[in-house]
Design an enzyme around this catalytic site. Structure first.
Site, PDB file in Angstrom:
ATOM      1  N   GLU A   1       0.872  -1.176   0.000  1.00 24.18           N
ATOM      2  CA  GLU A   1       0.000   0.000   0.000  1.00 24.18           C
ATOM      3  C   GLU A   1       0.907   1.222   0.000  1.00 24.18           C
ATOM      4  O   GLU A   1       1.991   1.208   0.599  1.00 24.18           O
ATOM      5  CB  GLU A   1      -0.930   0.016   1.211  1.00 24.18           C
ATOM      6  CG  GLU A   1      -1.878  -1.168   1.290  1.00 24.18           C
ATOM      7  CD  GLU A   1      -2.835  -1.284   0.110  1.00 24.18           C
ATOM      8  OE1 GLU A   1      -3.077  -0.251  -0.562  1.00 24.18           O
ATOM      9  OE2 GLU A   1      -3.328  -2.391  -0.152  1.00 24.18           O
TER      10      GLU A   1
ATOM     11  N   HIS B   1      -8.634  -1.981   1.148  1.00 24.80           N
ATOM     12  CA  HIS B   1      -7.399  -2.647   0.766  1.00 24.80           C
ATOM     13  C   HIS B   1      -6.484  -2.745   1.994  1.00 24.80           C
ATOM     14  O   HIS B   1      -6.426  -1.829   2.815  1.00 24.80           O
ATOM     15  CB  HIS B   1      -6.673  -1.854  -0.331  1.00 24.80           C
ATOM     16  CG  HIS B   1      -7.344  -1.941  -1.659  1.00 24.80           C
ATOM     17  ND1 HIS B   1      -6.708  -2.405  -2.785  1.00 24.80           N
ATOM     18  CD2 HIS B   1      -8.605  -1.631  -2.045  1.00 24.80           C
ATOM     19  CE1 HIS B   1      -7.536  -2.366  -3.814  1.00 24.80           C
ATOM     20  NE2 HIS B   1      -8.702  -1.891  -3.378  1.00 24.80           N
TER      21      HIS B   1
END
Length: 233
Positions: A9, A150
């Site tokens: 990420e 996510h």
């Protein structure tokens, strides 16, 4: 065979413009089976988190401000990765950020020869279809109901299941599993090489009483075929 499934990420899309990696999650596979070993870390990007990025993964500037810098945690990450092939979804993106962080702390980049891109595999298998992680999980019946936002480790876990399906399912490589697990020296080899107890051979010989009853029964038969064959033979 050891492979690492990983996901990152970030603060954005382009490390060249100042975006940084803020999270990495890794899953170890041995012979296409998750070993149970994982690596997960958050990193302080030393910059504010753009609202658009935070909306995707939920990692705020405030949450990350007390996390270690990537350089401070690079050794455990590299020790986990070893020299294994690295599997990612849209892998050039993840490799780009990983190698950018390695460059910033004076480490050599991960060779692109180690890259396995599940998007490229999916495009070959399903041309013209949607190739996002969500779409492919739906295609292969992989449960992602717990995925609200996510997350690097969560996405790596989903990708590990998807990679197994894309490369032939859980039956792949059964013929080589024993030898490769032995070479890896892991728990899988120990499970395969357990010493099983030796059972004594079973005795199937007829007893004297059974032989006597059999003889009495044969004597009652009228012109059995085997006697006729013996007389004509």
């Amino acid at each position: 065979m050891r492979e690492i499934i990983f996901d990152t990420e970030t603060t954005g899309f382009d490390p060249a413009s100042g975006d940084r990696m803020v999270e990495i999650g890794c899953i170890e596979l041995i012979n296409r089976v998750a070993s149970g070993r994982t690596f997960h870390a958050y990193y302080n990007p030393q910059r504010d988190m753009p609202p658009a990025a935070e909306a995707v993964h939920g990692l705020s500037t405030n949450f990350l401000k007390d996390k270690p810098l990537f350089a401070a945690g690079v050794e455990p990450l590299l020790a986990f990765l070893e020299d294994s092939p690295l599997v990612a979804h849209n892998a050039r993106f993840d490799f780009g950020f990983l190698n950018h962080e390695l460059k910033l702390c004076g480490r050599p980049p991960v060779s692109m020869d180690r890259m396995i891109d599940t998007v490229a595999i999916a495009r070959t298998l399903h041309p013209g279809a949607k190739h996002s992680l969500d779409a492919l999980c739906t295609r292969y019946g992989i449960d992602r109901s717990h995925r609200v936002k996510h997350g690097a480790l969560l996405d790596a876990e989903l990708l590990a299941q998807l990679y197994i399906e894309l490369t032939g399912g859980r039956q792949i490589g059964l013929g080589l599993a024993r030898e490769e697990a032995k070479e890896s020296g892991g728990a899988e080899h120990a499970a395969m090489t357990q010493v099983r107890p030796v059972r004594p051979a079973r005795v199937f010989a007829a007893s004297a009483a059974e032989l006597e009853r059999h003889g009495a029964f044969v004597a009652t038969l009228d012109k059995p075929l085997w006697l006729e064959e013996a007389q004509t033979g």
